[in-house]
Design an enzyme around this catalytic site. Structure first.
Site, PDB file in Angstrom:
ATOM      1  N   LYS A  79       9.426 -13.953 -52.105  1.00 52.63           N
ATOM      2  CA  LYS A  79       9.955 -13.267 -53.293  1.00 52.63           C
ATOM      3  C   LYS A  79       9.158 -13.685 -54.523  1.00 52.63           C
ATOM      4  CE  LYS A  79      14.339 -12.529 -55.769  1.00 52.63           C
ATOM      5  NZ  LYS A  79      15.751 -12.969 -55.885  1.00 52.63           N
ATOM      6  N   SER A 154      19.044  -9.261 -55.658  1.00 52.19           N
ATOM      7  CA  SER A 154      17.769  -9.007 -56.280  1.00 52.19           C
ATOM      8  C   SER A 154      16.584  -9.197 -55.339  1.00 52.19           C
ATOM      9  CB  SER A 154      17.599  -9.933 -57.476  1.00 52.19           C
ATOM     10  OG  SER A 154      17.630 -11.291 -57.044  1.00 52.19           O
ATOM     11  N   SER A 178      22.044 -12.695 -53.971  1.00 53.22           N
ATOM     12  CA  SER A 178      20.783 -11.964 -53.833  1.00 53.22           C
ATOM     13  C   SER A 178      20.016 -12.168 -52.542  1.00 53.22           C
ATOM     14  CB  SER A 178      19.861 -12.282 -55.002  1.00 53.22           C
ATOM     15  OG  SER A 178      20.275 -11.552 -56.118  1.00 53.22           O
TER      16      SER A 178
HETATM   17  N1  GLN Z   1      23.584  -9.509 -58.583  1.00 58.69           N
HETATM   18  C1  GLN Z   1      23.825 -10.795 -59.187  1.00 58.69           C
HETATM   19  C2  GLN Z   1      23.269 -10.799 -60.567  1.00 58.69           C
HETATM   20  O1  GLN Z   1      22.746  -9.806 -60.972  1.00 58.69           O
HETATM   21  C3  GLN Z   1      23.206 -11.871 -58.355  1.00 58.69           C
HETATM   22  C4  GLN Z   1      21.748 -11.953 -58.509  1.00 58.69           C
HETATM   23  C5  GLN Z   1      21.159 -13.058 -57.719  1.00 58.69           C
HETATM   24  O2  GLN Z   1      21.769 -13.592 -56.803  1.00 58.69           O
HETATM   25  N2  GLN Z   1      19.955 -13.431 -58.096  1.00 58.69           N
HETATM   26  O3  GLN Z   1      23.365 -11.776 -61.272  1.00 58.69           O
END
Ligand code: GLN
Length: 478
Positions: A79, A154, A178
C-alpha cells in the site's frame, strides 16, 4: 501453473524447484498488471528494478540448491502509505506526488528480507482516509468482482491486487477497518493485528494510536506466513511490543473443537443487509458444527464507536498532517510571496476535500474550548469500548461478526454523503479503538455474486486463535 493457484508456499516451491524462475514469475505478474491494471487501478507505481533484482537473488539461491527464505520469490504489493527507499510513495495524495523516500518501512524491509519480490505500490484513499478508495488523488480503484463497484477502502488497491491475481499477497493499513473492509468487498483474507504487534516505522501516519499494518492474502495460511514475517519488536517504533511472535502456521492446525465463540447482538442490528446476515449466520453454524461453542456476549457501548472513532482519528490526523507544509518534502505550491501564503497554497492545492474536512474537524475537537467536550469524551468512550471487549473475552476465546453491514456498493453511491460512508466501518472501528486483532475472510456471496466477509476478533496478542478459527472455517467451507 495458473496464477490463481499461486499461494505463498506453492510460489516459493516453484522457484525453489526451479520449475520457473523468480525473474520469469515477476515478469508474468507484470504482464498481468499491464493487462488488468488500466481497468482496475490497483497499482500506482511499479518498482520493476527493485523487483527483478530481488527475484534474481532468489534464483541464484535456488540455483545453488540453497533453501529459500519463507517468501522466496513471492510477488507482493505494498500500500502506498508505506515508505519505500527509492520508490515514489504518495499516500494517495498530490501533496506527496513527487516524494521519493530515503528509507524503508520496517514491514516492507522484513518482507523483502524474507525473499518477497516487491512489485509496486498500491492505490489507496488519500492518507488512508476513506472506505471506498474514491478519495485517492490519482484515480479510483474498481472492484475486480464487479467493475461498477468499489473495492472498499482505504487499502482498496492492495485488496484488488490480490483478488485480481496481480500479487500473491499484499500489505495494507487499517485505522478503522481499511484492511478488513476491502478484504470483505473483494473476497480475500485481510488481517489487522494487535496494536503494537507490527512496527509502524515508515508507515505514513494517519491516526497514530489507531494505525496498524497487516496482510492481504488468498488464504488464512498465507496471511499467517506474512504476519509471522513482519511481526515483532522493532527498536525504531517505541510502540511496537516486545512480545514473542508465535509460529502462526503451526498454530493453524490445532483443533478448534471446544473453543468458545462470542456472538454480540450489537453487530446484528439495524442496517445489516439480509443477505450478509444470513451468510454470517450460516458461517457461525458451520463453526458450531466443528465443535465450537457459540456464546452470546454483550458489547453495550458499540453504538458510540463511530462517533468516538471520528473524533480520535481526526484529532490525531490534524496533528500528524501538520508536517505537510511545502518546506520539508513533497509538493510546494509555486508563486507565493510570503511564507504563510506558501503554507496556505501548498495545503490548499495539495490536499483533497476529505483530508481537509478531517483536518478541520480534528483541529476543532482539539481546540481549547472544545477539548473536554469532544476529544476527552471520545477517549473515555474508547476506554469503555475496550472494557466491553475485556469483559466479553473473560467468557469467550474469540468473537464472530459480519465485517461490513453490506457487500460492495457502487462507485459514486456514497460520495456525496460522508456520514453514510463512515457507517461502512461500523463493525470494524471497535477493534482499532480497543487495539485487538481481527481478520476478515470470505463467507459466501450475495445473489449478485458479491463477496461477503466474516470477521473474527480476538484477545490482545492472540492472533493465533483468530487465525486458527479462520483457517478451520476456510478448510470446512471448501
Ligand atoms: N474508513 C475509515 C476512515 O475513513 C477507516 C480508514 C482506515 O482504516 N484507514 O477513517
Amino acid at each position: 501453473m495458473d496464477r490463481k493457484s499461486f499461494t505463498i508456499d506453492a510460489t516459493r516451491a516453484t522457484v525453489q524447484e526451479r520449475r520457473t524462475s523468480a525473474v520469469a514469475l515477476a515478469g508474468s505478474f507484470y504482464a498481468k498488471i499491464e493487462e488488468s491494471n488500466p481497468r482496475i487501478g490497483a497499482y500506482l507505481t511499479l518498482s520493476k528494478e527493485r523487483a527483478f533484482k530481488k527475484a534474481a537473488e532468489m534464483d541464484a539461491l535456488a540455483e545453488k540448491g540453497e533453501e529459500l527464505p519463507l517468501l522466496g520469490g513471492v510477488p507482493v504489493g505494498i500500500k502506498d502509505v508505506m515508505v519505500t527507499r527509492g520508490v515514489r510513495t504518495t499516500a494517495g495524495s498530490k501533496i506527496l506526488g513527487n516524494y521519493i523516500p530515503p528509507y524503508d518501512c520496517t514491514a516492507v524491509a522484513r518482507l523483502e528480507a524474507a525473499g518477497a519480490v516487491i512489485l509496486g505500490k498500491t492505490n489507496c484513499d488519500e492518507f488512508a482516509m476513506g472506505s471506498s478508495n474514491e478519495n485517492s488523488a490519482w484515480r479510483p480503484v474498481h472492484n475486480p468482482r464487479d467493475l461498477s463497484r468499489v473495492p472498499g477502502g482505504s487499502s482498496g488497491g492492495s485488496a484488488a491486487a490480490v483478488a485480481a491475481d496481480m500479487a500473491v499477497a499484499a500489505l495494507g493499513s487499517d485505522t478503522g477497518g481499511s484492511i478488513r473492509q476491502p478484504a470483505a468487498f473483494c473476497g480475500v483474507a485481510g488481517l489487522k493485528p494487535t496494536y503494537g504487534r507490527v512496527s509502524r516505522y515508515g508507515l505514513i501516519a494517519f491516526a497514530s494510536s489507531l494505525d496498524h499494518i497487516g496482510p492481504f492474502a488468498k488464504s488464512v495460511k498465507d496471511a499467517a506466513i506474512v504476519l509471522r514475517t513482519i511481526a515483532g519488536r522493532d527498536p525504531m517504533d517505541s510502540t511496537s511490543a516486545d512480545v514473542p511472535v508465535p509460529d502462526y502456521v503451526a498454530e493453524l492446525e490445532k483443533p478448534v473443537c471446544g473453543l468458545k465463540l462470542g456472538v454480540a447482538k450489537e453487530y446484528f442490528g439495524e442496517g445489516l443487509d439480509a443477505e450478509v446476515r444470513s451468510a454470517v449466520e450460516a458461517a457461525i453454524q458451520k463453526l458450531a458444527s466443528l465443535g465450537c461453542e457459540i456464546v452470546p456476549v454483550s458489547l453495550p457501548h458499540t453504538k458510540y464507536a463511530i462517533p468516538a472513532y471520528y473524533i480520535v482519528a481526526t484529532a490525531e490526523a490534524s496533528s500528524n498532517l501538520a508536517r505537510y507544509d511545502g518546506v520539508r518534502y513533497g509538493f510546494r505550491a509555486p508563486g507565493a510571496r510570503t511564507l504563510s501564503e506558501m503554507y496556505r497554497r501548498t495545503r490548499d492545492q495539495g490536499f483533497g476535500a476529505e483530508v481537509k474536512r478531517r483536518i478541520m474537524l480534528g483541529t476543532y475537537a482539539l481546540s481549547a474550548g472544545y477539548y473536554d467536550a469532544y476529544y476527552l469524551k471520545a477517549q473515555k468512550v474508547r476506554t469503555l469500548l475496550a472494557q466491553d471487549f475485556e469483559a466479553a473475552f473473560q467468557k469467550v476465546d474469540a468473537i464472530v461478526t459480519p465485517t461490513t453491514p453490506t457487500a460492495a456498493f457502487k462507485l459514486g453511491e456514497k460520495l456525496d454523503d460522508p456520514l453514510a460512508m463512515y457507517l461502512a466501518d461500523i463493525y470494524t472501528v471497535t477493534a482499532n479503538l480497543a487495539g485487538i486483532p481481527g481478520i476478515s475472510i470470505p463467507c459466501g456471496e450475495t445473489k449478485d455474486k458479491l463477496p461477503i466477509g466474516l470477521q473474527i476478533l480476538g484477545k490482545h496478542f492472540d492472533e493465533a486463535t483468530v487465525l486458527r478459527v479462520a483457517h478451520a472455517y476456510q478448510q470446512a467451507a471448501r
